[in-house]
Design a protein around this motif. Sequence first.
Motif, mmCIF file in Angstrom:
data_model
loop_
_atom_site.group_PDB
_atom_site.id
_atom_site.type_symbol
_atom_site.label_atom_id
_atom_site.label_comp_id
_atom_site.label_asym_id
_atom_site.label_seq_id
_atom_site.Cartn_x
_atom_site.Cartn_y
_atom_site.Cartn_z
ATOM 1 N N GLY A 93 34.058 33.419 35.638
ATOM 2 C CA GLY A 93 33.119 32.396 36.104
ATOM 3 C C GLY A 93 33.901 31.209 36.634
ATOM 4 O O GLY A 93 33.781 30.085 36.163
ATOM 5 N N ALA A 121 25.223 28.413 37.078
ATOM 6 C CA ALA A 121 26.451 27.947 36.430
ATOM 7 C C ALA A 121 26.148 27.255 35.107
ATOM 8 O O ALA A 121 27.033 27.054 34.282
ATOM 9 C CB ALA A 121 27.188 26.991 37.352
ATOM 10 N N ASN A 143 34.528 29.343 30.989
ATOM 11 C CA ASN A 143 33.570 28.282 30.692
ATOM 12 C C ASN A 143 32.206 28.791 31.167
ATOM 13 O O ASN A 143 31.779 28.506 32.267
ATOM 14 C CB ASN A 143 33.973 27.002 31.441
#
Length: 290
Positions: free
Chosen positions: A129, A219, A195
């Motif tokens: 990510g 996100a 994260n």
Amino acid sequence: MSRPVQEKTWRVIDIIHWAEDYFKEKDFDNPRREIEWFLRELLACSRMDIYLRFEEALSKTQLSTLRKWVNRRIENEPLQYITGSTAFYGRKYFVTDQVLIPRPETERLIEIALEKMSAKQSWEGTDIGTGSGCIGITMALECPDSKFLGLDISKKSLEIAQKNANLHQVENIHFEEKDILKNGFEKPVDLIVCNPPYIPIEEMETLMPDVKNHEPFLALTDNEDGLTFYRRLSKMADQWIKPNGWLIMEVGLGNHPKKAMDIFRSSGFKQVELIKDYNGDDRILLVNIT
Ligand code: GLN
């Protein structure tokens, strides 16, 4: 005979005073910070330099850019998206609304990862990510003998990450599109950093408008309880990471860190640790693969 209308001259100091009042009136927490951010970008200088250039008059073009920026900021668009960049671990990163804005808390993850990998010379790492690429690029720059891979499900974010890698002329990282909830990778690595989107869907409404209305949904949240990625990583860590390697993740606030830790404990991992950030909040979850 009519004289040409004398346009008002706006010096840096006048702008600071005006903007401070304006942002205060609009209920911004730190009005001075808002205008300093814009002036730094507009004058291409440091925060300190703004104050050394107090008397300088802004050009018409500068004023018109500033006007547009202020109008966007009033709609709560984050400063970083407006000026198109931010700083992370002392370096510049381009950002658009397709990527999460790199946070200072995440710099803690870098510190821990650097510490854990310091004994090894050449090793391989994966940033799951990657978003703007801030974690992977920083690691690749700080550990030039390592080889990094940045993964993201979003093509648009990979474009930004690549742009940031080009900006820093970093050669030991490359990027790939991958949905790690569905796919994996064949060769285990020495380090995985991640994260993940960890805000539970039911908490999305409670976020500041800057975040919830502007940063990418994908996100921020897994659309569930904020633990999806930790569950997936706890299942795959043995396959994806070499023995004695590390899995280093960011975690959220409240009881989120404990819940994430429990997922790994109940999957049988023995070496699991929570580390605090500089606000004193548990922020990094560390798993040593045995
Ligand atoms: N890795 C990026 C960061 O830490 C993006 C993370 C994300 O999109 N959840 O900023």
